[in-house]
Design a protein around this motif. Structure first.
Motif, PDB file in Angstrom:
ATOM      1  N   GLY A  24       0.818  -1.208   0.000  1.00  0.00           N
ATOM      2  CA  GLY A  24       0.000   0.000   0.000  1.00  0.00           C
ATOM      3  C   GLY A  24       0.844   1.245   0.000  1.00  0.00           C
ATOM      4  O   GLY A  24       1.984   1.247  -0.474  1.00  0.00           O
ATOM      5  N   VAL A  25       0.284   2.321   0.561  1.00  0.00           N
ATOM      6  CA  VAL A  25       0.960   3.613   0.642  1.00  0.00           C
ATOM      7  C   VAL A  25       1.040   4.005   2.110  1.00  0.00           C
ATOM      8  O   VAL A  25       0.019   4.035   2.806  1.00  0.00           O
ATOM      9  CB  VAL A  25       0.186   4.688  -0.163  1.00  0.00           C
ATOM     10  N   PHE A  26       2.263   4.271   2.588  1.00  0.00           N
ATOM     11  CA  PHE A  26       2.487   4.539   4.000  1.00  0.00           C
ATOM     12  C   PHE A  26       3.380   5.761   4.172  1.00  0.00           C
ATOM     13  O   PHE A  26       4.279   5.992   3.369  1.00  0.00           O
ATOM     14  CB  PHE A  26       3.145   3.327   4.681  1.00  0.00           C
ATOM     15  N   GLY A  31       7.679  11.832   3.535  1.00  0.00           N
ATOM     16  CA  GLY A  31       6.596  11.748   2.557  1.00  0.00           C
ATOM     17  C   GLY A  31       5.793  10.475   2.727  1.00  0.00           C
ATOM     18  O   GLY A  31       5.868   9.807   3.755  1.00  0.00           O
ATOM     19  N   TRP A  32       5.029  10.151   1.680  1.00  0.00           N
ATOM     20  CA  TRP A  32       4.237   8.918   1.644  1.00  0.00           C
ATOM     21  C   TRP A  32       4.829   8.048   0.553  1.00  0.00           C
ATOM     22  O   TRP A  32       5.172   8.534  -0.525  1.00  0.00           O
ATOM     23  CB  TRP A  32       2.785   9.221   1.338  1.00  0.00           C
ATOM     24  N   TRP A  33       4.890   6.743   0.795  1.00  0.00           N
ATOM     25  CA  TRP A  33       5.647   5.832  -0.060  1.00  0.00           C
ATOM     26  C   TRP A  33       4.830   4.619  -0.479  1.00  0.00           C
ATOM     27  O   TRP A  33       4.093   4.054   0.318  1.00  0.00           O
ATOM     28  CB  TRP A  33       6.899   5.369   0.684  1.00  0.00           C
ATOM     29  N   LYS A  34       5.046   4.176  -1.721  1.00  0.00           N
ATOM     30  CA  LYS A  34       4.429   2.948  -2.251  1.00  0.00           C
ATOM     31  C   LYS A  34       5.267   1.776  -1.771  1.00  0.00           C
ATOM     32  O   LYS A  34       6.471   1.707  -2.025  1.00  0.00           O
ATOM     33  CB  LYS A  34       4.395   3.005  -3.780  1.00  0.00           C
ATOM     34  N   SER A  38       6.464  -5.019   1.977  1.00  0.00           N
ATOM     35  CA  SER A  38       7.109  -4.258   3.049  1.00  0.00           C
ATOM     36  C   SER A  38       8.293  -3.401   2.607  1.00  0.00           C
ATOM     37  O   SER A  38       8.884  -2.707   3.418  1.00  0.00           O
ATOM     38  CB  SER A  38       7.539  -5.162   4.209  1.00  0.00           C
ATOM     39  N   LYS A  39       8.656  -3.401   1.326  1.00  0.00           N
ATOM     40  CA  LYS A  39       9.781  -2.591   0.849  1.00  0.00           C
ATOM     41  C   LYS A  39       9.269  -1.460  -0.034  1.00  0.00           C
ATOM     42  O   LYS A  39       8.388  -1.657  -0.870  1.00  0.00           O
ATOM     43  CB  LYS A  39      10.762  -3.449   0.059  1.00  0.00           C
ATOM     44  N   LYS A  61       7.167   7.691  -4.490  1.00  0.00           N
ATOM     45  CA  LYS A  61       6.710   8.704  -3.535  1.00  0.00           C
ATOM     46  C   LYS A  61       5.434   9.374  -4.025  1.00  0.00           C
ATOM     47  O   LYS A  61       5.305   9.695  -5.204  1.00  0.00           O
ATOM     48  CB  LYS A  61       7.797   9.761  -3.356  1.00  0.00           C
ATOM     49  N   VAL A  62       4.491   9.602  -3.119  1.00  0.00           N
ATOM     50  CA  VAL A  62       3.262  10.309  -3.475  1.00  0.00           C
ATOM     51  C   VAL A  62       3.621  11.740  -3.871  1.00  0.00           C
ATOM     52  O   VAL A  62       4.351  12.431  -3.161  1.00  0.00           O
ATOM     53  CB  VAL A  62       2.247  10.311  -2.312  1.00  0.00           C
ATOM     54  N   ASP A  63       3.087  12.152  -5.029  1.00  0.00           N
ATOM     55  CA  ASP A  63       3.294  13.512  -5.535  1.00  0.00           C
ATOM     56  C   ASP A  63       2.037  14.325  -5.239  1.00  0.00           C
ATOM     57  O   ASP A  63       1.079  14.295  -6.007  1.00  0.00           O
ATOM     58  CB  ASP A  63       3.584  13.467  -7.034  1.00  0.00           C
TER      59      ASP A  63
END
Length: 110
Positions: A24-26, A31-34, A38-39, A61-63
């Motif tokens: 998911g996105v965490f 920032g927030w990451w895809k 777990s990587k 990375k979420v833009d």
């Protein structure tokens, strides 16, 4: 719990452990990451989801500045401020191409 970095990469941890099962996105402080298994997937560019919505991701990375039409394996989507806007309906032009948007999903108009 969060996204942490070590010499082997960036990892989603839960209670200090990598489960190799998180997808998911965490977020973390950068920032927030895809995340896949777990990587952080720095090769991913597209639209990915988490509990808060669907997000435009560029190189992992979420833009949050993304505005326009972006795609994933489920189709093309209207994105505003980095997030898919499922309330968007109407015609949109992006990168010189015209789209009909219905509930956030975009279809190219020829």
């Amino acid at each position: 719990t969060g996204v942490c970095q070590n010499e082997y990469g960036w990892w989603k941890t839960t209670n200090g452990r990598v489960t190799f099962q998180e997808n998911g996105v965490f977020p973390n402080e950068y920032g927030w990451w895809k995340v896949v298994n777990s990587k952080v997937d720095f090769d991913y560019t597209g639209v990915a989801k988490n509990d808060y919505g669907w997000w435009r991701v560029k190189k992992g990375k979420v833009d949050f500045n993304a505005n326009g039409i972006y795609s994933n394996e489920y189709g093309k989507w209207y994105v505003k401020n980095g997030k898919v806007d499922f309330s968007k309906n109407g015609k949109v032009t992006f990168n010189g191409k015209k789209y009909q948007v219905t509930n956030g999903k975009a279809t190219r108009i020829k």
